[in-house]
Design a protein around this motif. Sequence first.
Motif, mmCIF file in Angstrom:
data_model
loop_
_atom_site.group_PDB
_atom_site.id
_atom_site.type_symbol
_atom_site.label_atom_id
_atom_site.label_comp_id
_atom_site.label_asym_id
_atom_site.label_seq_id
_atom_site.Cartn_x
_atom_site.Cartn_y
_atom_site.Cartn_z
ATOM 1 N N UNK A 59 0.879 -1.072 0.064
ATOM 2 C CA UNK A 59 0.130 -0.046 -0.040
ATOM 3 C C UNK A 59 0.778 1.389 -0.108
ATOM 4 N N UNK A 60 1.999 1.346 0.792
ATOM 5 C CA UNK A 60 2.986 2.340 0.791
ATOM 6 C C UNK A 60 3.699 2.518 -0.335
ATOM 7 N N UNK A 61 4.272 1.269 -0.831
ATOM 8 C CA UNK A 61 5.008 1.578 -2.363
ATOM 9 C C UNK A 61 4.034 1.863 -3.229
ATOM 10 N N UNK A 62 3.040 1.487 -3.645
ATOM 11 C CA UNK A 62 2.015 1.746 -4.675
ATOM 12 C C UNK A 62 1.517 3.224 -4.477
ATOM 13 N N UNK A 63 1.697 3.909 -3.360
ATOM 14 C CA UNK A 63 1.111 5.431 -3.242
ATOM 15 C C UNK A 63 2.060 6.162 -4.152
ATOM 16 N N UNK A 64 3.432 5.663 -4.291
ATOM 17 C CA UNK A 64 4.325 6.426 -5.131
ATOM 18 C C UNK A 64 4.893 5.500 -6.138
ATOM 19 N N UNK A 65 4.035 5.200 -7.273
ATOM 20 C CA UNK A 65 4.424 4.231 -8.186
ATOM 21 C C UNK A 65 5.720 4.299 -9.040
ATOM 22 N N UNK A 66 6.374 5.463 -8.958
ATOM 23 C CA UNK A 66 7.491 5.646 -9.839
ATOM 24 C C UNK A 66 8.646 5.278 -8.913
ATOM 25 N N UNK A 67 8.445 5.038 -7.762
ATOM 26 C CA UNK A 67 9.719 4.460 -7.033
ATOM 27 C C UNK A 67 10.315 3.168 -7.404
ATOM 28 N N UNK A 68 11.654 2.842 -7.434
ATOM 29 C CA UNK A 68 12.091 1.736 -7.776
ATOM 30 C C UNK A 68 12.028 1.015 -6.431
ATOM 31 N N UNK A 69 11.960 -0.417 -6.416
ATOM 32 C CA UNK A 69 12.262 -1.370 -5.265
ATOM 33 C C UNK A 69 13.658 -1.597 -4.902
ATOM 34 N N UNK A 70 14.242 -0.900 -4.155
ATOM 35 C CA UNK A 70 15.880 -0.894 -3.976
ATOM 36 C C UNK A 70 15.923 -0.615 -2.418
ATOM 37 N N UNK A 127 9.649 -7.624 4.118
ATOM 38 C CA UNK A 127 10.210 -6.911 2.958
ATOM 39 C C UNK A 127 11.142 -7.439 2.307
ATOM 40 N N UNK A 128 12.133 -7.764 3.301
ATOM 41 C CA UNK A 128 13.315 -8.543 2.639
ATOM 42 C C UNK A 128 12.961 -9.773 2.096
ATOM 43 N N UNK A 129 12.101 -10.557 2.654
ATOM 44 C CA UNK A 129 11.681 -11.847 1.988
ATOM 45 C C UNK A 129 11.049 -11.420 0.744
ATOM 46 N N UNK A 130 10.111 -10.514 0.492
ATOM 47 C CA UNK A 130 9.336 -10.248 -0.615
ATOM 48 C C UNK A 130 10.413 -10.079 -1.731
ATOM 49 N N UNK A 131 11.553 -9.170 -1.460
ATOM 50 C CA UNK A 131 12.608 -8.936 -2.492
ATOM 51 C C UNK A 131 13.283 -10.085 -2.929
ATOM 52 N N UNK A 132 13.472 -11.165 -2.019
ATOM 53 C CA UNK A 132 14.260 -12.304 -2.411
ATOM 54 C C UNK A 132 13.423 -13.036 -3.116
ATOM 55 N N UNK A 188 18.604 -9.015 -9.181
ATOM 56 C CA UNK A 188 19.279 -9.637 -8.020
ATOM 57 C C UNK A 188 20.262 -8.798 -7.396
ATOM 58 N N UNK A 189 20.745 -7.714 -7.948
ATOM 59 C CA UNK A 189 21.713 -6.733 -7.104
ATOM 60 C C UNK A 189 20.703 -5.872 -6.239
ATOM 61 N N UNK A 204 18.629 -4.721 -0.784
ATOM 62 C CA UNK A 204 17.448 -4.517 0.283
ATOM 63 C C UNK A 204 17.605 -5.502 1.371
ATOM 64 N N UNK A 205 18.137 -6.454 1.135
ATOM 65 C CA UNK A 205 18.568 -7.687 2.217
ATOM 66 C C UNK A 205 19.668 -6.985 3.323
#
Length: 207
Positions: free
Chosen positions: A57-68, A96-101, A111-112, A117-118
């Motif tokens: 919900x937080x991440x999609x509130x700013x859709x241009x953010x990269x998942x980093x 969130x770390x598990x989600x990134x993995x 993968x980088x 994130x981890x």
Amino acid sequence: MEAKVTKAKSRRKVKRTHAKTILRLRDLDMAKAAVINSLSCPDAQRGYRHAIDEFVDWYCSEPRLSFSKNVVVRYRMHLESRQLAPGTINLRLGAVRRLAYEAADCGVLSPDLAAGIRRVKGVKKLGVRLGDWLTPEQGNALRQVPDPQRLRGKRDRALLAILLACGLRRHEIAELTVDHLQQREEHWAIVDLVGKGGHIRTIPMPD
């Protein structure tokens, strides 16, 4: 043989090429499903699902953010601004770390970026945990509330006594059977109880 190796390298290269930095809702749902399916404990599934839904919900509130890494650090700051307990924040970050993995494992995240994130550190737990703890007198008074003249009252007294003395979780005592109660070295104990996350433990039982 060389042709097969070349094709394998080509497939890996294609997979790396398609790995993303910005995840859409469909990608996040795929990674979330992978996280939930990797957990066997219903309590863990419920906790991770709630934590991931809050992050999405937080991440999609700013859709241009990269998942980093930087974005997850910003999310940690967001959690801290809500004055959540350090333990709660660290649990959310763990999800969130598990989600990134899982996103990287599914090939939808670089993968980088997942590795970065981890490496996001949690919040330090400082001082003594605060809470409304029962004193021994209050615990004893609570245990004596059920009527000992009734069968249900005797049962409830036994349940409260085990909860207070052994520190069991509610679902643990709900699944407790007589076979779990055994004597080890002349002391009573709850043996081989399956707890949170599928962990098996033995709990000493005071006389």
